[in-house]
Each structure stands twice: as structure tokens, then as C-alpha cells.
Design a protein around this motif. Structure first.
Motif, PDB file in Angstrom:
ATOM      1  N   TYR A 155      -8.622   8.257  -7.503  1.00 58.19           N
ATOM      2  CA  TYR A 155      -9.638   9.128  -6.921  1.00 58.19           C
ATOM      3  C   TYR A 155     -10.333   9.988  -7.964  1.00 58.19           C
ATOM      4  O   TYR A 155     -11.520  10.241  -7.868  1.00 58.19           O
ATOM      5  CB  TYR A 155      -8.984  10.013  -5.862  1.00 58.19           C
ATOM      6  N   MET A 156      -9.611  10.465  -8.965  1.00 55.47           N
ATOM      7  CA  MET A 156     -10.191  11.409  -9.932  1.00 55.47           C
ATOM      8  C   MET A 156     -10.861  10.726 -11.119  1.00 55.47           C
ATOM      9  O   MET A 156     -11.976  11.043 -11.462  1.00 55.47           O
ATOM     10  CB  MET A 156      -9.114  12.367 -10.445  1.00 55.47           C
ATOM     11  N   ASN A 157     -10.162   9.829 -11.796  1.00 54.59           N
ATOM     12  CA  ASN A 157     -10.728   9.105 -12.931  1.00 54.59           C
ATOM     13  C   ASN A 157     -10.096   7.722 -12.971  1.00 54.59           C
ATOM     14  O   ASN A 157      -8.991   7.549 -13.463  1.00 54.59           O
ATOM     15  CB  ASN A 157     -10.467   9.841 -14.239  1.00 54.59           C
ATOM     16  N   PRO A 158     -10.803   6.713 -12.461  1.00 56.12           N
ATOM     17  CA  PRO A 158     -10.207   5.382 -12.359  1.00 56.12           C
ATOM     18  C   PRO A 158      -9.800   4.767 -13.696  1.00 56.12           C
ATOM     19  O   PRO A 158      -8.972   3.870 -13.724  1.00 56.12           O
ATOM     20  CB  PRO A 158     -11.292   4.555 -11.681  1.00 56.12           C
ATOM     21  N   ALA A 159     -10.315   5.239 -14.818  1.00 61.28           N
ATOM     22  CA  ALA A 159      -9.942   4.687 -16.121  1.00 61.28           C
ATOM     23  C   ALA A 159      -8.459   4.889 -16.395  1.00 61.28           C
ATOM     24  O   ALA A 159      -7.837   4.129 -17.118  1.00 61.28           O
ATOM     25  CB  ALA A 159     -10.772   5.335 -17.227  1.00 61.28           C
ATOM     26  N   GLY A 160      -7.865   5.904 -15.811  1.00 61.48           N
ATOM     27  CA  GLY A 160      -6.449   6.180 -16.018  1.00 61.48           C
ATOM     28  C   GLY A 160      -5.535   5.105 -15.475  1.00 61.48           C
ATOM     29  O   GLY A 160      -4.380   5.007 -15.876  1.00 61.48           O
ATOM     30  N   LEU A 161      -6.026   4.266 -14.579  1.00 64.43           N
ATOM     31  CA  LEU A 161      -5.191   3.199 -14.016  1.00 64.43           C
ATOM     32  C   LEU A 161      -4.738   2.220 -15.094  1.00 64.43           C
ATOM     33  O   LEU A 161      -3.616   1.732 -15.070  1.00 64.43           O
ATOM     34  CB  LEU A 161      -5.948   2.432 -12.934  1.00 64.43           C
ATOM     35  N   ALA A 162      -5.610   1.920 -16.047  1.00 68.40           N
ATOM     36  CA  ALA A 162      -5.285   0.968 -17.093  1.00 68.40           C
ATOM     37  C   ALA A 162      -4.227   1.509 -18.040  1.00 68.40           C
ATOM     38  O   ALA A 162      -3.561   0.747 -18.732  1.00 68.40           O
ATOM     39  CB  ALA A 162      -6.541   0.587 -17.863  1.00 68.40           C
ATOM     40  N   ALA A 163      -4.055   2.813 -18.104  1.00 71.14           N
ATOM     41  CA  ALA A 163      -3.091   3.432 -19.003  1.00 71.14           C
ATOM     42  C   ALA A 163      -1.701   3.571 -18.377  1.00 71.14           C
ATOM     43  O   ALA A 163      -0.785   4.062 -19.021  1.00 71.14           O
ATOM     44  CB  ALA A 163      -3.599   4.807 -19.436  1.00 71.14           C
ATOM     45  N   GLN A 164      -1.542   3.140 -17.139  1.00 67.41           N
ATOM     46  CA  GLN A 164      -0.256   3.249 -16.459  1.00 67.41           C
ATOM     47  C   GLN A 164       0.774   2.331 -17.113  1.00 67.41           C
ATOM     48  O   GLN A 164       0.454   1.237 -17.559  1.00 67.41           O
ATOM     49  CB  GLN A 164      -0.391   2.873 -14.982  1.00 67.41           C
ATOM     50  N   ASP A 165       2.022   2.776 -17.132  1.00 70.58           N
ATOM     51  CA  ASP A 165       3.102   1.975 -17.694  1.00 70.58           C
ATOM     52  C   ASP A 165       3.804   1.120 -16.655  1.00 70.58           C
ATOM     53  O   ASP A 165       4.496   0.184 -16.973  1.00 70.58           O
ATOM     54  CB  ASP A 165       4.134   2.883 -18.371  1.00 70.58           C
ATOM     55  N   GLU A 166       3.668   1.474 -15.395  1.00 70.39           N
ATOM     56  CA  GLU A 166       4.402   0.772 -14.348  1.00 70.39           C
ATOM     57  C   GLU A 166       3.710   0.945 -13.006  1.00 70.39           C
ATOM     58  O   GLU A 166       2.703   1.631 -12.913  1.00 70.39           O
ATOM     59  CB  GLU A 166       5.824   1.316 -14.265  1.00 70.39           C
ATOM     60  N   ARG A 167       4.288   0.335 -11.992  1.00 67.39           N
ATOM     61  CA  ARG A 167       3.784   0.521 -10.636  1.00 67.39           C
ATOM     62  C   ARG A 167       4.102   1.926 -10.166  1.00 67.39           C
ATOM     63  O   ARG A 167       5.141   2.480 -10.490  1.00 67.39           O
ATOM     64  CB  ARG A 167       4.422  -0.473  -9.682  1.00 67.39           C
ATOM     65  N   SER A 168       3.195   2.493  -9.392  1.00 65.57           N
ATOM     66  CA  SER A 168       3.412   3.852  -8.891  1.00 65.57           C
ATOM     67  C   SER A 168       2.931   3.969  -7.453  1.00 65.57           C
ATOM     68  O   SER A 168       1.999   3.278  -7.034  1.00 65.57           O
ATOM     69  CB  SER A 168       2.634   4.870  -9.734  1.00 65.57           C
ATOM     70  N   LEU A 169       3.558   4.869  -6.734  1.00 69.03           N
ATOM     71  CA  LEU A 169       3.168   5.194  -5.370  1.00 69.03           C
ATOM     72  C   LEU A 169       3.131   6.709  -5.270  1.00 69.03           C
ATOM     73  O   LEU A 169       4.050   7.388  -5.725  1.00 69.03           O
ATOM     74  CB  LEU A 169       4.182   4.626  -4.370  1.00 69.03           C
ATOM     75  N   LEU A 170       2.067   7.242  -4.692  1.00 65.63           N
ATOM     76  CA  LEU A 170       1.949   8.683  -4.500  1.00 65.63           C
ATOM     77  C   LEU A 170       1.623   8.949  -3.041  1.00 65.63           C
ATOM     78  O   LEU A 170       0.688   8.374  -2.494  1.00 65.63           O
ATOM     79  CB  LEU A 170       0.835   9.260  -5.379  1.00 65.63           C
ATOM     80  N   VAL A 171       2.419   9.801  -2.425  1.00 62.45           N
ATOM     81  CA  VAL A 171       2.170  10.244  -1.058  1.00 62.45           C
ATOM     82  C   VAL A 171       2.152  11.764  -1.112  1.00 62.45           C
ATOM     83  O   VAL A 171       3.113  12.388  -1.560  1.00 62.45           O
ATOM     84  CB  VAL A 171       3.263   9.748  -0.088  1.00 62.45           C
ATOM     85  N   HIS A 172       1.051  12.356  -0.673  1.00 66.06           N
ATOM     86  CA  HIS A 172       0.884  13.806  -0.768  1.00 66.06           C
ATOM     87  C   HIS A 172       0.362  14.351   0.557  1.00 66.06           C
ATOM     88  O   HIS A 172      -0.525  13.762   1.173  1.00 66.06           O
ATOM     89  CB  HIS A 172      -0.107  14.130  -1.884  1.00 66.06           C
ATOM     90  N   HIS A 173       0.915  15.469   0.974  1.00 67.01           N
ATOM     91  CA  HIS A 173       0.405  16.188   2.153  1.00 67.01           C
ATOM     92  C   HIS A 173       0.381  17.666   1.796  1.00 67.01           C
ATOM     93  O   HIS A 173       1.403  18.226   1.394  1.00 67.01           O
ATOM     94  CB  HIS A 173       1.290  15.956   3.373  1.00 67.01           C
ATOM     95  N   GLY A 174      -0.771  18.284   1.916  1.00 66.39           N
ATOM     96  CA  GLY A 174      -0.897  19.693   1.592  1.00 66.39           C
ATOM     97  C   GLY A 174      -1.508  20.478   2.735  1.00 66.39           C
ATOM     98  O   GLY A 174      -2.436  20.006   3.392  1.00 66.39           O
ATOM     99  N   MET A 175      -0.971  21.654   2.958  1.00 65.40           N
ATOM    100  CA  MET A 175      -1.512  22.573   3.959  1.00 65.40           C
ATOM    101  C   MET A 175      -2.346  23.612   3.222  1.00 65.40           C
ATOM    102  O   MET A 175      -1.852  24.274   2.312  1.00 65.40           O
ATOM    103  CB  MET A 175      -0.382  23.262   4.728  1.00 65.40           C
ATOM    104  N   LEU A 176      -3.605  23.734   3.610  1.00 61.41           N
ATOM    105  CA  LEU A 176      -4.516  24.691   2.993  1.00 61.41           C
ATOM    106  C   LEU A 176      -4.850  25.787   3.995  1.00 61.41           C
ATOM    107  O   LEU A 176      -4.384  25.773   5.134  1.00 61.41           O
ATOM    108  CB  LEU A 176      -5.784  23.958   2.532  1.00 61.41           C
TER     109      LEU A 176
END
Length: 169
Positions: A9-30
Motif C-alpha cells: 500500500y505504501m511503496n510497492p518497490a519494497g516487495l522486491a526487497a522482501q526476504d521471505e513470505r509475509s502476512l500482515l493483519v492489522h486492526h486499529g481503533m481511531l
């Protein structure tokens, strides 16, 4: 942010620099009963990375009023983005990526989708010892999301029962 799944979402170029598979699940109350949710999955693929993501931010309990300032009840507002990203090393310490998104806004029962495109670059020179510099352009090409207003086209999206005649203009 380029070293976690939020790169979709923020900077797609960072995907190529990943070392492994990742999963992120986030829930925030504002503040003001607003929530921010994000789900992202990314993986290395060949010379780069690929990712899928879904984001939603919204609030409920917004008091609605008609043109004569009479209460019409409460409504909800939501913004969503479904994203697919690809990224790869371009040359040396320079990485590049692109995200195709389908953005959506909904006010009450009236959802509107539109496509969008993000571009990102990431520079990771050895002199910075693991540091990096990133640039991202969000919604470089984006469709129009219009939930109403003074244009006749925007009002025609609403069903006849939802349209109210305006007095004095």
C-alpha cells in the motif's frame, strides 16, 4: 515501511526487497468511532516480489441532514482499497514496483468503485549500511470517486427515493 507487507500500500518497490513470505493483519481503533483495517500477503517470485492487500477505513454514526437541515438519521462512511502489486530489482541498489488498486467509497448505501495505480522506487546503497531511501507516488492514475455534489451526473447515481428537491438553488 518497505520491509513489511504494508509496502503493498505504501511503496510497492519494497516487495522486491522482501526476504521471505509475509502476512500482515492489522486492526486499529481511531478517534470518533473510526477503524483502520489492513490485510496483506506477499511472496518472493523470481527476480522480485508480488503482493495482495486489502485496506478499509471507516466510521459510523454520522448524523445526516437534508437540504432543510432536518435530521435524516445516522449513516456510515467507508473507504476501501483492494490491491495487487509487483516489484523487482531494476539495477544494482535500485528497486521498482507498481500497485494496481480498486478504490471504493461508500456513504450510507451508495458505493462507488474506481481504479488507481501507484508507483514506487527504493534505493538501498551499501554506503547506508542497511538504510534505504524510498519514493512513492499514490494514485498516479485514478478514476473519479464522487459521492454527490452539484453535478447532475453525480446526483443521477442516487435512486429516485433518495433525491430531495433543493429549495432556492
Amino acid at each position: 515501511m518497505a520491509l513489511d507487507p504494508l509496502a503493498i500500500y505504501m511503496n510497492p518497490a519494497g516487495l522486491a526487497a522482501q526476504d521471505e513470505r509475509s502476512l500482515l493483519v492489522h486492526h486499529g481503533m481511531l478517534q470518533f468511532s473510526t477503524t483502520w483495517d489492513w490485510r496483506g500477503l506477499l511472496s518472493r517470485a523470481g527476480l522480485g516480489g508480488v503482493g495482495l492487500g486489502f485496506a478499509r477505513i471507516g466510521t459510523g454514526g454520522i448524523e445526516g441532514y437534508d437540504a432543510q437541515n432536518r435530521p435524516t438519521g445516522s449513516i456510515n462512511y467507508r473507504e476501501t482499497a483492494a490491491a495487487a502489486s509487483v516489484a523487482r530489482r531494476l539495477r544494482g541498489p535500485l528497486w521498482g514496483g507498481v500497485t494496481f488498486k480498486v478504490l471504493g467509497q461508500s456513504l450510507g448505501a451508495f458505493p462507488l468503485p474506481a481504479p488507481a495505480l501507484d508507483l514506487g522506487f527504493l534505493f538501498r546503497p551499501l554506503a547506508l549500511r542497511g538504510g534505504q531511501i524510498g519514493v512513492s507516488a499514490q494514485n498516479v492514475m485514478a478514476g473519479s470517486l464522487d459521492l454527490g455534489g452539484s453535478s447532475p451526473v453525480a446526483r443521477s447515481v442516487l435512486p429516485a427515493r433518495a433525491r430531495e428537491p433543493r429549495v432556492g438553488g
